[in-house]
Design an enzyme around this catalytic site. Structure first.
Site, mmCIF file in Angstrom:
data_model
loop_
_atom_site.group_PDB
_atom_site.id
_atom_site.type_symbol
_atom_site.label_atom_id
_atom_site.label_comp_id
_atom_site.label_asym_id
_atom_site.label_seq_id
_atom_site.Cartn_x
_atom_site.Cartn_y
_atom_site.Cartn_z
ATOM 1 N N ARG A 42 0.756 -1.332 0.147
ATOM 2 C CA ARG A 42 0.027 -0.162 0.034
ATOM 3 C C ARG A 42 0.932 1.362 0.011
ATOM 4 O O ARG A 42 0.369 2.090 -0.662
ATOM 5 C CB ARG A 42 -1.004 0.010 1.323
ATOM 6 C CG ARG A 42 -2.023 -0.830 0.884
ATOM 7 C CD ARG A 42 -3.064 -0.855 2.038
ATOM 8 N NE ARG A 42 -4.433 -1.789 1.804
ATOM 9 C CZ ARG A 42 -5.190 -2.051 2.693
ATOM 10 N NH1 ARG A 42 -4.844 -1.793 3.983
ATOM 11 N NH2 ARG A 42 -6.150 -2.665 2.366
ATOM 12 N N LYS A 54 -19.897 -15.688 1.841
ATOM 13 C CA LYS A 54 -21.322 -15.406 2.066
ATOM 14 C C LYS A 54 -21.939 -14.750 0.753
ATOM 15 O O LYS A 54 -21.688 -13.904 0.371
ATOM 16 C CB LYS A 54 -21.853 -14.402 3.318
ATOM 17 C CG LYS A 54 -21.475 -15.536 4.365
ATOM 18 C CD LYS A 54 -22.040 -14.813 5.908
ATOM 19 C CE LYS A 54 -21.778 -15.626 6.904
ATOM 20 N NZ LYS A 54 -21.563 -14.747 8.067
ATOM 21 N N GLY A 77 -10.744 -7.957 -1.032
ATOM 22 C CA GLY A 77 -9.408 -8.195 0.120
ATOM 23 C C GLY A 77 -8.887 -9.457 0.088
ATOM 24 O O GLY A 77 -7.646 -9.535 -0.044
ATOM 25 N N GLY A 126 -13.214 -3.600 0.756
ATOM 26 C CA GLY A 126 -14.790 -2.700 0.667
ATOM 27 C C GLY A 126 -15.096 -1.843 -0.264
ATOM 28 O O GLY A 126 -16.162 -1.869 -0.788
HETATM 29 P P1 ADP Z 1 -12.995 -11.072 -0.494
HETATM 30 O O1 ADP Z 1 -12.338 -10.411 0.668
HETATM 31 O O2 ADP Z 1 -12.069 -11.275 -1.778
HETATM 32 O O3 ADP Z 1 -14.234 -10.246 -1.061
HETATM 33 P P2 ADP Z 1 -14.527 -12.748 1.128
HETATM 34 O O4 ADP Z 1 -14.083 -11.951 2.211
HETATM 35 O O5 ADP Z 1 -15.919 -12.665 0.723
HETATM 36 O O6 ADP Z 1 -13.620 -12.615 0.101
HETATM 37 O O7 ADP Z 1 -14.580 -14.267 1.574
HETATM 38 C C1 ADP Z 1 -13.120 -14.786 2.031
HETATM 39 C C2 ADP Z 1 -13.249 -15.935 2.672
HETATM 40 O O8 ADP Z 1 -14.249 -16.871 2.432
HETATM 41 C C3 ADP Z 1 -12.268 -16.507 3.389
HETATM 42 O O9 ADP Z 1 -11.732 -16.442 4.427
HETATM 43 C C4 ADP Z 1 -12.448 -18.134 2.922
HETATM 44 O O10 ADP Z 1 -12.052 -18.926 3.911
HETATM 45 C C5 ADP Z 1 -14.081 -18.105 3.076
HETATM 46 N N1 ADP Z 1 -14.526 -19.280 2.284
HETATM 47 C C6 ADP Z 1 -14.243 -19.601 1.030
HETATM 48 N N2 ADP Z 1 -14.847 -20.659 0.488
HETATM 49 C C7 ADP Z 1 -15.657 -21.087 2.047
HETATM 50 C C8 ADP Z 1 -16.294 -22.026 2.170
HETATM 51 N N3 ADP Z 1 -16.383 -23.209 1.364
HETATM 52 N N4 ADP Z 1 -16.712 -22.595 3.471
HETATM 53 C C9 ADP Z 1 -16.463 -21.391 4.489
HETATM 54 N N5 ADP Z 1 -15.656 -20.374 4.083
HETATM 55 C C10 ADP Z 1 -15.238 -20.078 2.800
HETATM 56 MG MG MG Z 2 -12.841 -10.622 2.784
#
Ligand code: ADP
Ligand code: MG
Length: 395
Positions: free
Chosen positions: A37, A198, A351, A374
């Site tokens: 960063r 989620k 992230g 975010g």
């Molecule tokens: P980003 O930050 O890239 O937007 P998210 O924060 O939505 O991604 O998701 C990341 C999290 O999702 C990780 O901590 C990962 O462990 C979790 N994750 C991915 N697949 C699963 C799964 N099948 N069951 C539970 N958690 C999951």
């Molecule tokens: Mg995340």
């Protein structure tokens, strides 16, 4: 971009307040573990130095919640920045008031000064007008280069922009133009790869991109709510009962819009989320009651890669599995590597996805890896980010 750029400002001899995102990860001893960063803000800082500005940097670090937290002082950041710029960086112990005002009054053209953590004051996150005024008092012009904080309407991102003549820095500009092009006018076929924990976190992104995308590949924890909507039993997998109807709605809408929504065919299941958990790959119709899905399986990887290879634009947000654990990181790794190999325009937002790509050492093979978690999500939702909105428009 319809916002004024730092290049449109006459900065020589001016005090320029630059909002940067120096919210770097620190280890126990307070050492910076990743300076990405800081590096990302260098082009704007160097440009201002070259043009003879007095460069005043302001950032937050962590969540001190409006109080001074010794561990969250920006001294290690000033040190690292000084090494990267190869010049002295003046550091103040506060970001408003007499001490920084004095330090600023002594600045010469091309000097660089870093103010203390802006979140030591409660007025920052409240976007308190008095606090914004005190910050603005330090400068003649304002430049925002902190994309990672652009989804927050705080004093240093919005308040100050409403007081001083303002413009976007190079990093902010790059984020807006590359991601803006992809969501407004993507070269087709356009494939969106979505994962992460989620559905709830990604509703806005699906709503905004379902119509624009040709293919929507869904992995990660969120896939199980979609599988459930199709009638599969998902055992102990992450399931959002209250989002099953919504998932069904998205599947129906995808059909109407002619957007392929592709769900996993096979998944890696485990008895728990742990490095030493027993695990195996099963067809999605065979998920045992007592087990949970933790990654996409090989057949799914193959199919996702096939879509990625046919695309001219690929946008990826959200890991395909619990990638923090080596045994469940395969899907994320394979999909990331396929995106890296592809000749398409490739954008990584979010992230955890950005962290995964960095960890795999393939970030430089992507067209763009967003520096905002975010903020990039909000951007992909098609919403206007408050800190961008607050900047002056191009004349
Ligand atoms: P980003 O930050 O890239 O937007 P998210 O924060 O939505 O991604 O998701 C990341 C999290 O999702 C990780 O901590 C990962 O462990 C979790 N994750 C991915 N697949 C699963 C799964 N099948 N069951 C539970 N958690 C999951
Ligand atoms: Mg995340």
């Amino acid at each position: 971009m319809n916002k004024r750029s730092v290049k449109d400002l006459d900065v020589e001899g001016k005090r320029v307040l630059v909002r940067v995102d120096f919210n770097v990860p620190l280890d126990e001893s307070g050492k910076i573990t990743d300076d990405t960063r800081i590096k990302a803000a260098i082009p704007t800082i160097n440009y201002l130095i070259e043009r003879g500005a007095k460069v005043i940097l302001v950032s937050h670090l962590g969540r001190p919640k409006g109080k001074v937290v010794e561990k969250l002082r920006l001294n290690p950041v000033a040190q690292r920045l000084s090494e990267l710029l190869n010049r002295k960086v003046i550091k103040t112990d506060d970001c408003i008031g007499e001490e920084p005002e004095k330090a600023v009054s002594r600045m010469k053209n091309r000097n660089v000064l870093l103010l203390e953590n802006v979140r030591f004051h409660p007025g920052e996150t409240k976007n308190d007008p008095e606090f914004a005024k005190a910050l603005a008092k330090l400068a003649d012009l304002y430049v925002n280069d902190a994309f990672g904080a652009a989804h927050r309407a705080h004093a240093s991102t919005v308040g100050v922009a409403e007081i001083l003549p303002s413009a976007a820095g190079f990093l902010l500009e790059k984020e807006i133009t590359t991601m803006g092009k992809v969501i407004q006018n993507p070269e087709k076929p356009f494939t969106v790869v979505l994962g992460g924990a989620k559905v709830k976190d990604k509703i806005g992104v699906i709503e905004n991109l379902l119509e624009k995308a040709d293919n929507l590949l869904i992995g990660g924890g969120m896939a199980f709510t979609f599988l459930k909507a199709l009638g599969y039993e998902v055992g102990k997998s992450l399931l959002e009962e209250d989002k099953i109807d919504m998932a069904r709605g998205f599947l129906e809408k995808g059909k109407k819009l002619n957007t392929n929504i592709v769900l996993p065919r096979d998944v890696v299941v485990a008895d728990r989320i742990s490095a030493d958990a027993e695990h195996k790959t099963v067809d999605v119709s065979q998920i045992p009651n007592a087990l949970m899905g933790v990654d996409i399986g090989e057949k799914t990887v193959e199919e996702f890669v096939k879509y990625i290879n046919q695309s001219k634009t690929v946008l990826w947000n959200g890991p395909m599995g619990v990638f923090e654990i080596q045994a469940f990181a395969n899907g994320t790794k394979q999909v990331a590597e396929a995106i890296a190999r592809s000749n398409a325009t490739t954008i990584i937002g979010g992230g955890d996805s950005a962290a995964a790509v960095e960890k795999l050492g393939i970030a430089d093979q992507m067209t763009h890896v967003s520096t905002g978690g975010g903020a990039s999500l909000m951007f992909l939702e098609g919403k206007e980010l408050p800190a961008i909105k607050a900047l002056d428009d191009k004349e």
